[in-house]
Write a protein that holds these residues in place. Structure first.
Motif, short mmCIF file in Angstrom:
data_model
loop_
_atom_site.label_atom_id
_atom_site.label_comp_id
_atom_site.label_asym_id
_atom_site.label_seq_id
_atom_site.Cartn_x
_atom_site.Cartn_y
_atom_site.Cartn_z
N ALA A 1 0.83 -1.21 0.00
CA ALA A 1 0.00 0.00 0.00
C ALA A 1 0.86 1.25 0.00
CB ALA A 1 -0.92 -0.01 1.22
N ILE A 2 1.92 1.25 0.78
CA ILE A 2 2.84 2.41 0.81
C ILE A 2 3.51 2.57 -0.55
CG2 ILE A 2 5.00 3.25 1.80
CD1 ILE A 2 4.08 1.99 4.47
N PHE A 3 3.93 1.49 -1.17
CA PHE A 3 4.57 1.54 -2.48
C PHE A 3 3.61 2.08 -3.53
CE2 PHE A 3 5.34 -0.59 -6.57
CZ PHE A 3 6.60 -0.07 -6.85
N MET A 4 2.36 1.63 -3.53
CA MET A 4 1.37 2.11 -4.51
C MET A 4 1.08 3.59 -4.29
SD MET A 4 0.74 -0.34 -6.56
CE MET A 4 -0.76 0.11 -7.37
N THR A 5 1.05 4.04 -3.04
CA THR A 5 0.80 5.45 -2.75
C THR A 5 1.94 6.31 -3.27
OG1 THR A 5 -0.42 4.82 -0.76
CG2 THR A 5 0.33 7.10 -0.91
N ILE A 6 3.17 5.91 -2.99
CA ILE A 6 4.34 6.66 -3.47
C ILE A 6 4.38 6.67 -4.99
CG2 ILE A 6 6.87 6.63 -3.55
CD1 ILE A 6 6.80 5.62 -0.65
N LEU A 7 4.06 5.54 -5.61
CA LEU A 7 4.06 5.45 -7.07
C LEU A 7 3.02 6.41 -7.68
CD1 LEU A 7 5.30 3.88 -9.45
CD2 LEU A 7 3.39 2.30 -9.27
N GLN A 8 1.84 6.49 -7.06
CA GLN A 8 0.81 7.39 -7.57
C GLN A 8 1.21 8.85 -7.38
OE1 GLN A 8 -2.93 6.38 -5.80
NE2 GLN A 8 -3.17 4.55 -7.06
N ILE A 9 1.88 9.18 -6.26
CA ILE A 9 2.32 10.55 -6.02
C ILE A 9 3.39 10.94 -7.03
CG2 ILE A 9 3.59 12.01 -4.38
CD1 ILE A 9 2.11 10.52 -2.13
#
Length: 82
Positions: free
Chosen positions: A71-79
């Motif tokens: 979830a943290i990885f997907m959030t950073i990727l979207q940002i």
């Protein structure tokens, strides 16, 4: 594949060979409907695929950390993509 455990014990096999069992032809022709097969599929026992992971403390911890890390990885990727 069937296990023939009686093959090793000849005396027991000979005793079983003495008896003949006749199945009624009505039962041999019995075909289950789709609904009965579906219900049988639903009630059949299943094996939990996560059971080996949950039995150890390391696996249980990984089971908690991996979704959080994803979830943290997907959030950073979207940002970063904005």
């Amino acid at each position: 594949m069937l296990k023939d455990e009686f093959h090793k014990e000849s005396q027991l096999k000979n005793n079983f060979d003495q008896y003949e069992v006749e199945l009624p032809k009505q039962l041999m022709r019995y075909k289950k409907s789709r609904w009965q097969r579906f219900i049988q599929y639903l009630v059949s026992p299943t094996k939990d695929p996560l059971e080996p992971i949950c039995t150890s403390s390391v696996g249980f911890t990984l089971l908690k950390i991996v979704p959080l890390g994803a979830a943290i990885f997907m959030t950073i990727l979207q940002i970063l993509l904005q």
